[in-house]
Design a protein around this motif. Structure first.
Motif, short mmCIF file in Angstrom:
data_model
loop_
_atom_site.label_atom_id
_atom_site.label_comp_id
_atom_site.label_asym_id
_atom_site.label_seq_id
_atom_site.Cartn_x
_atom_site.Cartn_y
_atom_site.Cartn_z
N CYS A 1 0.83 -1.20 0.00
CA CYS A 1 0.00 0.00 0.00
C CYS A 1 0.87 1.25 0.00
O CYS A 1 0.60 2.21 -0.73
N ILE B 1 0.98 4.02 -2.97
CA ILE B 1 0.72 5.43 -2.74
C ILE B 1 1.88 6.28 -3.25
O ILE B 1 1.68 7.33 -3.87
N LEU C 1 1.68 6.50 -6.99
CA LEU C 1 0.61 7.41 -7.39
C LEU C 1 1.06 8.87 -7.23
O LEU C 1 0.82 9.70 -8.11
N ARG D 1 -1.01 11.53 -9.15
CA ARG D 1 -2.37 11.02 -9.05
C ARG D 1 -2.85 11.11 -7.62
O ARG D 1 -2.07 10.98 -6.67
N SER D 2 -4.14 11.29 -7.47
CA SER D 2 -4.73 11.44 -6.13
C SER D 2 -5.02 10.07 -5.52
O SER D 2 -5.38 9.12 -6.22
N CYS D 3 -4.87 10.00 -4.21
CA CYS D 3 -5.05 8.73 -3.51
C CYS D 3 -5.74 8.99 -2.18
O CYS D 3 -5.53 10.02 -1.53
N TYR E 1 -6.32 6.83 1.35
CA TYR E 1 -5.81 5.64 2.03
C TYR E 1 -6.68 5.30 3.23
O TYR E 1 -6.90 6.13 4.11
N TYR F 1 -9.59 10.05 -7.73
CA TYR F 1 -8.89 9.38 -6.65
C TYR F 1 -8.91 7.86 -6.84
O TYR F 1 -9.86 7.30 -7.38
N LEU F 2 -7.85 7.21 -6.36
CA LEU F 2 -7.87 5.76 -6.20
C LEU F 2 -7.92 5.49 -4.69
O LEU F 2 -7.03 5.89 -3.95
N VAL G 1 -7.41 3.25 -1.67
CA VAL G 1 -6.59 2.08 -1.31
C VAL G 1 -6.99 1.63 0.08
O VAL G 1 -6.87 2.38 1.05
#
Length: 302
Positions: free
Chosen positions: A20, A24, A27, A32-34, A36, A100-101, A103
């Motif tokens: 993870c 992150i 990303l 890129r947006s994340c 968590y 966003y992804l 995680v």
């Protein structure tokens, strides 16, 4: 508007939290947006502070102390409590955009997603309703398992069980590849990426047995003796039955992961993006520069 998320699963010690963190970092490196989320109520140390931490709702240590439960029972209680208070997850996620992804880091007790319907209920809550999160699962299995065929097929069976339970797109990963580099030939390693029952035919750890022993077992030895329980004919037949089941379904394929290698992490991320169809939902972005001015700089006014 859809949201996108990956839920990171696998047995204890498989490297889920490390993966993870590397995901992150990748990303962020690619701007890129994340978002968590930590759903391990016993986790303490993080490279990146979670945006949502289940310990702010309930912690495993408190449950074990107050409810007089063991770690497994306490963990199940924590998730049952989370399902009763899903607004703890859903309200913050309502503000997350499709850029966003999400995680989600899970604990290592595999019973949560192999034969207890807790995680399927959680996934259903996130994927349904107004949130509409397109979910995929990333199941990590430690690459060192390949040294023991029985252990490898047991881990593969758990991965397949999770696939059947969750009913969402699935990416299976052999983690900690750096620990087996130089110890396993590349051509041998490829055999484990698409597990087949034939892997048991050349198992160096399996004792050689004559055909009569394979059919009847060794009557002279005590079947309850540890050496026979973990290496006798019955144990081998059980392993072959499990391996054949996996081979017949032909559902599990593995990707290789070395978290120290950014390209390796990026390759796994590309499979996750494909599984959730992340790029298909993104709008084309306008150039951030003035094309006319750049042409004048390159070619002059004439």
């Amino acid at each position: 508007m859809s949201k996108f998320g990956v839920i990171v699963l696998g047995p204890a010690g498989a490297g889920k939290t490390t993966f993870c963190s590397s995901l992150i970092q990748n990303l962020r490196n690619n701007k890129r947006s994340c978002f968590y989320i930590n759903l391990d109520p016993a986790a303490e140390d993080f490279v990146y502070e979670p945006d949502i931490d289940i310990k702010d709702l309930i912690s495993l240590s408190d449950v074990m102390e107050e409810m007089s439960l063991g770690p497994n029972g306490g963990l199940i209680y924590c998730f049952e409590f989370l399902l009763e208070n899903m607004d703890f997850l859903t309200e913050p996620l309502e503000e997350i955009t499709e850029e966003y992804l999400i995680v989600i880091d899970m604990p290592g007790q595999i019973e949560l997603y192999t034969h207890i319907p807790i995680l399927p209920a959680l996934v259903k809550e996130l994927a349904g309703g107004a949130l509409n999160v397109r979910m995929c699962a990333a199941y990590l299995l430690e690459a060192t398992f390949i040294a023991d065929r029985a252990k490898f097929f047991a881990g593969t069976l758990s991965a397949m069980s999770a696939m059947l339970m969750l009913e969402i797109p699935h990416v299976n990963i052999l983690s900690k590849m750096d620990l087996v580099k130089g110890t396993v030939a590349r051509r041998d390693l490829k055999k484990f990426l698409n597990p087949e029952a034939e892997l048991l035919d050349d198992d160096p750890a399996a004792p050689r047995m004559v055909p009569e022993q394979e059919q009847k077992g060794n009557a002279e030895d005590d079947p309850l003796a540890p050496k026979n329980m973990m290496g006798g004919a019955s144990f081998q037949r059980l392993n072959r039955a499990v391996a054949q089941l996996i081979d017949d379904f032909s559902m599990v394929q593995f990707l290789q992961l070395d978290v120290q290698d950014e390209d390796s992490v990026g390759a796994v991320l590309s499979y996750i993006d494909d599984a959730v169809q992340y790029h298909e939902a993104q709008e084309p972005k306008e150039p951030t520069y003035d094309l006319d001015e750049d042409m004048e700089d390159d070619y002059g006014d004439g």
